[in-house]
Design a protein around this motif. Structure first.
Motif, PDB file in Angstrom:
ATOM      1  N   ASP A   1     -20.078  -4.985   0.473  1.00 27.73           N
ATOM      2  CA  ASP A   1     -19.273  -4.625   1.629  1.00 27.73           C
ATOM      3  C   ASP A   1     -18.656  -3.256   1.395  1.00 27.73           C
ATOM      4  OD1 ASP A   1     -19.572  -7.075   3.183  1.00 27.73           O
ATOM      5  OD2 ASP A   1     -18.410  -8.019   1.586  1.00 27.73           O
ATOM      6  N   VAL A   2     -18.835  -2.368   2.354  1.00 33.13           N
ATOM      7  CA  VAL A   2     -18.326  -1.001   2.268  1.00 33.13           C
ATOM      8  C   VAL A   2     -17.133  -0.889   3.212  1.00 33.13           C
ATOM      9  CG1 VAL A   2     -18.869   1.449   2.487  1.00 33.13           C
ATOM     10  CG2 VAL A   2     -20.656  -0.174   1.802  1.00 33.13           C
ATOM     11  N   ILE A   3     -15.969  -0.569   2.672  1.00 32.48           N
ATOM     12  CA  ILE A   3     -14.743  -0.489   3.458  1.00 32.48           C
ATOM     13  C   ILE A   3     -14.228   0.944   3.428  1.00 32.48           C
ATOM     14  CG2 ILE A   3     -12.399  -1.386   3.747  1.00 32.48           C
ATOM     15  CD1 ILE A   3     -13.320  -3.824   2.071  1.00 32.48           C
ATOM     16  N   PHE A   4     -14.142   1.559   4.589  1.00 35.44           N
ATOM     17  CA  PHE A   4     -13.638   2.921   4.687  1.00 35.44           C
ATOM     18  C   PHE A   4     -12.112   2.897   4.614  1.00 35.44           C
ATOM     19  CE2 PHE A   4     -17.744   2.988   6.838  1.00 35.44           C
ATOM     20  CZ  PHE A   4     -18.352   4.068   6.206  1.00 35.44           C
ATOM     21  N   ARG A   5     -11.577   3.647   3.650  1.00 34.63           N
ATOM     22  CA  ARG A   5     -10.129   3.650   3.442  1.00 34.63           C
ATOM     23  C   ARG A   5      -9.454   4.739   4.262  1.00 34.63           C
ATOM     24  NH1 ARG A   5      -9.721   3.096  -3.041  1.00 34.63           N
ATOM     25  NH2 ARG A   5     -11.503   4.512  -3.037  1.00 34.63           N
ATOM     26  N   ALA A   6      -8.125   4.681   4.297  1.00 30.75           N
ATOM     27  CA  ALA A   6      -7.346   5.519   5.209  1.00 30.75           C
ATOM     28  C   ALA A   6      -7.596   7.011   5.004  1.00 30.75           C
ATOM     29  CB  ALA A   6      -5.862   5.199   5.061  1.00 30.75           C
ATOM     30  N   CYS A   7      -7.872   7.436   3.779  1.00 29.40           N
ATOM     31  CA  CYS A   7      -8.052   8.863   3.488  1.00 29.40           C
ATOM     32  C   CYS A   7      -9.510   9.309   3.552  1.00 29.40           C
ATOM     33  CB  CYS A   7      -7.462   9.195   2.121  1.00 29.40           C
ATOM     34  SG  CYS A   7      -5.679   8.938   2.013  1.00 29.40           S
ATOM     35  N   PHE A   8     -10.393   8.473   4.065  1.00 28.13           N
ATOM     36  CA  PHE A   8     -11.804   8.846   4.162  1.00 28.13           C
ATOM     37  C   PHE A   8     -11.957  10.040   5.090  1.00 28.13           C
ATOM     38  CE2 PHE A   8     -15.916   8.590   6.269  1.00 28.13           C
ATOM     39  CZ  PHE A   8     -16.763   8.529   5.181  1.00 28.13           C
ATOM     40  N   PRO A   9     -12.803  11.048   4.764  1.00 33.12           N
ATOM     41  CA  PRO A   9     -13.748  11.095   3.638  1.00 33.12           C
ATOM     42  C   PRO A   9     -13.195  11.753   2.374  1.00 33.12           C
ATOM     43  CG  PRO A   9     -14.207  12.884   5.125  1.00 33.12           C
ATOM     44  CD  PRO A   9     -13.046  12.135   5.731  1.00 33.12           C
ATOM     45  N   GLN A  10     -11.928  12.158   2.377  1.00 28.95           N
ATOM     46  CA  GLN A  10     -11.364  12.732   1.157  1.00 28.95           C
ATOM     47  C   GLN A  10     -11.392  11.719   0.012  1.00 28.95           C
ATOM     48  OE1 GLN A  10     -10.044  13.276   4.172  1.00 28.95           O
ATOM     49  NE2 GLN A  10     -10.552  15.459   4.279  1.00 28.95           N
ATOM     50  N   GLN A  11     -11.250  10.464   0.348  1.00 29.60           N
ATOM     51  CA  GLN A  11     -11.294   9.396  -0.641  1.00 29.60           C
ATOM     52  C   GLN A  11     -12.525   8.539  -0.393  1.00 29.60           C
ATOM     53  OE1 GLN A  11      -8.035   6.596  -0.477  1.00 29.60           O
ATOM     54  NE2 GLN A  11      -7.966   6.414  -2.694  1.00 29.60           N
TER      55      GLN A  11
END
Length: 316
Positions: free
Chosen positions: A99-109
């Motif tokens: 499972d790939v979860i995009f975090r709040a700072c994406f794409p920097q994180q």
């Protein structure tokens, strides 16, 4: 929903032989770890970056491959990928859901990658506590030495790195500290034993997945294991008869441990039951093979109970 209930609701011919490598699913992911995603207002703010990733995945996964991805219309900050274990590795024919979860700072994180491990550590990069840290070779890292570079690295790049550099033929040689030791008789022996252990865990994960296919992948799981059931059973019997772990069918190398042969023999009844649940046919192949009488009784061991699924987290 049980495998039997799902199967009886499927008409003959519904399960395709080939699957679309990337598409949107109407349903939502059911895995508890997916609640780690950011609030919707943050998701909307990073929607352009997520859209760019989805378009790239759709482009890269046009041709048949060993990586399949599902996106969700109701939760755009989550993807589910499945990697098929490659031939010649201790992961062969297995399905590994991430499972790939995009975090709040994406794409920097970097996104958070959660492997559905069912409680088994199947690689030196994957710890029992659930955390995974990639320490890849220089050819898989950027000049800065990092794995994720904003606006350069993509989810597809990481999935390919996991397939080729993590779920590979000699996973122990990619363990931090072990790589520097170089090839030797001792290191080869430890790698050989480690591959045996990983293959047993891979067989157990197959059973877990067939008994309860992940949501939105029911048809994929049933179709995959129906197509691979004969090969999996043939290779299991070959392992019991002395084939080296991870060598794959057709390799005559008879290097094994007796513990490994016993463990594989004890997995065969569970695999048999799971294949029967999805109505996979392989009896004609199995009957034509000879199983070492010394290990035949081990195939009648009591059913092995498996621990529940635990998420494994991959950080950049």
């Amino acid at each position: 929903m049980s495998v039997q209930a799902y199967f009886h609701g499927v008409r003959s011919g519904f399960l395709p032989k080939k699957y679309t490598n990337f598409f949107f699913s109407r349903g939502a992911p059911a895995h508890p770890g997916l609640h780690l995603g950011p609030p919707m207002e943050i998701v909307l703010a990073m929607a352009s970056g997520i859209t760019r990733e989805l378009l790239n995945l759709e482009k890269q996964l046009q041709n048949p491959d060993s990586i399949f991805v599902r996106a969700y219309k109701s939760k755009i900050d989550v993807l589910t990928a499945v990697i098929i274990g490659q031939k010649g590795t201790p992961y062969h024919d297995g399905l590994f859901f991430i499972d790939v979860i995009f975090r709040a700072c994406f794409p920097q994180q970097a996104p958070l990658f959660c492997l559905r491990s069912f409680g088994y550590a199947i690689n030196p990069h994957m710890f029992k506590c659930g955390e995974v840290r990639l320490h890849l070779s220089h050819q898989w890292t950027l000049p800065s030495g990092s794995i994720w570079e904003p606006f350069q690295t993509t989810v597809y790049d990481v999935l390919v790195a996991i397939r080729d550099q993590v779920l590979n033929a000699d996973p122990l040689f990619h363990q931090p500290g072990f790589v520097e030791c170089g090839a030797s008789v001792v290191s080869e022996y430890f790698s050989f034993l480690y591959n045996e252990n990983v293959l047993i865990k891979s067989l157990k994960i197959m059973t877990c997945i067939m008994n309860k296919p992940p949501k939105n992948f029911e048809a994929f799981v049933i179709g995959h294991f129906r197509n691979r059931a004969k090969d999996i059973m043939k290779e299991c019997i070959a392992y019991v008869n002395g084939l080296k772990a991870g060598n794959g069918e057709g390799n005559n190398s008879c290097c094994y441990s007796h513990e490994f042969r016993e463990d594989v023999a004890s997995c065969i009844p569970e695999l048999n039951n799971s294949f029967n649940k999805i109505r996979a046919t392989f009896d004609d192949v199995v009957r034509s093979l000879t199983l070492d009488p010394m290990y035949l009784c081990l195939c009648r061991r009591p059913v092995i109970s498996f621990s529940p699924s635990l998420p494994i987290y991959l950080y950049s």
